[in-house]
Scaffold this motif. Structure first.
Motif, PDB file in Angstrom:
ATOM      1  N   PRO A 213      -3.381  -4.285   7.957  1.00  0.00           N
ATOM      2  CA  PRO A 213      -4.121  -3.141   8.528  1.00  0.00           C
ATOM      3  C   PRO A 213      -5.566  -3.475   8.882  1.00  0.00           C
ATOM      4  CG  PRO A 213      -2.832  -2.456   6.616  1.00  0.00           C
ATOM      5  CD  PRO A 213      -2.774  -3.950   6.650  1.00  0.00           C
ATOM      6  N   THR A 217      -7.345  -3.666  12.578  1.00  0.00           N
ATOM      7  CA  THR A 217      -8.593  -2.961  12.878  1.00  0.00           C
ATOM      8  C   THR A 217      -9.560  -3.878  13.632  1.00  0.00           C
ATOM      9  OG1 THR A 217      -8.370  -1.554  10.927  1.00  0.00           O
ATOM     10  CG2 THR A 217     -10.561  -1.758  11.880  1.00  0.00           C
ATOM     11  N   ALA A 277      -3.702   1.297  18.123  1.00  0.00           N
ATOM     12  CA  ALA A 277      -3.597   2.341  17.101  1.00  0.00           C
ATOM     13  C   ALA A 277      -2.151   2.489  16.623  1.00  0.00           C
ATOM     14  CB  ALA A 277      -4.113   3.666  17.653  1.00  0.00           C
ATOM     15  N   GLN A 278      -1.197   2.409  17.551  1.00  0.00           N
ATOM     16  CA  GLN A 278       0.217   2.487  17.160  1.00  0.00           C
ATOM     17  C   GLN A 278       0.636   1.276  16.336  1.00  0.00           C
ATOM     18  OE1 GLN A 278       2.207   5.170  17.589  1.00  0.00           O
ATOM     19  NE2 GLN A 278       0.358   6.127  18.393  1.00  0.00           N
ATOM     20  N   GLN A 280      -1.318  -0.407  14.443  1.00  0.00           N
ATOM     21  CA  GLN A 280      -1.973  -0.236  13.148  1.00  0.00           C
ATOM     22  C   GLN A 280      -1.160   0.695  12.250  1.00  0.00           C
ATOM     23  OE1 GLN A 280      -6.012   0.946  13.717  1.00  0.00           O
ATOM     24  NE2 GLN A 280      -6.689   0.162  11.754  1.00  0.00           N
ATOM     25  N   LYS A 281      -0.579   1.732  12.829  1.00  0.00           N
ATOM     26  CA  LYS A 281       0.255   2.643  12.034  1.00  0.00           C
ATOM     27  C   LYS A 281       1.496   1.943  11.517  1.00  0.00           C
ATOM     28  CE  LYS A 281      -1.064   7.000  14.270  1.00  0.00           C
ATOM     29  NZ  LYS A 281      -0.577   8.145  15.098  1.00  0.00           N
ATOM     30  N   THR A 284       0.437  -0.238   8.497  1.00  0.00           N
ATOM     31  CA  THR A 284      -0.275   0.433   7.402  1.00  0.00           C
ATOM     32  C   THR A 284       0.729   0.893   6.344  1.00  0.00           C
ATOM     33  OG1 THR A 284      -2.025   1.157   8.909  1.00  0.00           O
ATOM     34  CG2 THR A 284      -1.819   2.329   6.817  1.00  0.00           C
ATOM     35  N   TYR A 285       0.372   0.700   5.119  1.00  0.00           N
ATOM     36  CA  TYR A 285       1.254   1.061   4.001  1.00  0.00           C
ATOM     37  C   TYR A 285       0.496   1.975   3.053  1.00  0.00           C
ATOM     38  CZ  TYR A 285      -1.535  -2.571   1.761  1.00  0.00           C
ATOM     39  OH  TYR A 285      -2.575  -3.314   1.301  1.00  0.00           O
TER      40      TYR A 285
END
Length: 287
Positions: A213, A217, A277-278, A280-281, A284-285
């Protein structure tokens, strides 16, 4: 349901703001200025202006294009985006393609350097202290300051543009990768050491997923900076690209096309940011 209602309300507010902006733009550009352009001119100056084909007594407007004129220019460009009528007359699709190709090349080169080096810095306090002075000195330098050196050394404007994207993209990725790797929970590293996991496997299966993540960023920030810089770089080196398109249309005194290009730059930048952004989602945990 709450999320849907929030998104709907946000969309309505955005639409209202857009309508207000366009309305203010229309009112600001349609109102004529007070007094004719001959105010304050002598008789000789008025006569000279007439000889040049100007009408000093005519009403002046702001000169800024109205929303409808920009919409018409936008439709003309978008209806045929890939035409090629010569070096200084190419469609916006071709110009965008050149810009995106330069950004992609420089960004991928920056990834190839920044992520492995960030891993090295993040996993080794010695390397972190050794590299820190170089990062702190080179990071604040404007990417465009490298352009003269790149043009002199590389002898090619296209390659110089890629180098500028590389040099501006590397720092956010490098710093965020090093920070993400250094911030991996010590418990997870201790478990990997207890299980005698090999360094490569520990890096790929423990550190990389945990730091992903933060790395994304850094990549997202780098892409935003790269898209900003490529426009300015193409104005300097010329040839092709959306930045050159803006500069060429300004030289042609076509503000409608300049505004259209500015809107295209904004929309493409937004789409690139949404893409990261997608991603990154996805990585991401929740602990």
């Amino acid at each position: 349901m709450k999320t849907l209602n929030l998104n709907l309300r946000a969309a309505l507010v955005s639409l209202l703001l857009f309508v207000c902006f366009v309305g203010a733009w229309h009112l600001g550009t349609s109102a004529p200025s007070v007094g004719g352009s001959s105010a304050g001119m002598t008789a000789e100056e008025i006569e000279y202006a007439k000889l040049l084909g100007k009408d000093p007594g005519a009403e002046k407007t702001t000169g800024f294009p109205q929303p409808l004129a920009v919409a018409e220019a936008s439709w003309a460009h978008l209806s045929n985006p890939f035409y090629d009528n010569g070096p200084n007359d190419k469609g916006v699709g071709i110009q965008l393609g050149h810009s995106l190709a330069r950004v992609a090349a420089g960004f991928l080169l920056a990834m190839a350097v920044a992520i492995p080096l960030g891993f090295l810095i993040g996993m080794s306090p010695l390397m972190q202290k050794a590299f820190d002075p170089f990062v702190q000195v080179l990071k604040p330098i404007s990417p465009l300051a490298w352009m003269p050196l790149a043009l002199y050394t590389l002898k090619d404007s296209n390659v110089s543009g890629v180098f500028v994207i590389f040099i501006c993209s590397i720092w956010p990725m490098l710093i965020n990768t090093a920070f993400g790797v250094a911030s991996v929970r010590r418990d997870w590293l201790n478990v990997a050491s207890t299980l005698e996991v090999s360094p490569l496997r520990k890096a790929m299966q423990v550190i990389l997923p945990a730091a992903a993540p933060t790395i994304l960023t850094g990549m997202r920030i780098s892409m935003g900076i790269a898209w900003l810089v490529i426009v300015a770089a193409e104005m300097l080196v010329g040839g092709t690209g959306i930045g050159y398109f803006v500069w060429n249309e300004w030289n042609n005194l076509s503000l409608t096309n300049v505004i259209f290009a500015v809107l295209v730059i904004g929309v493409v930048g937004m789409l690139l940011d949404l893409m990261f952004a997608q991603l990154q989602k996805v990585v991401t945990y929740v602990e």
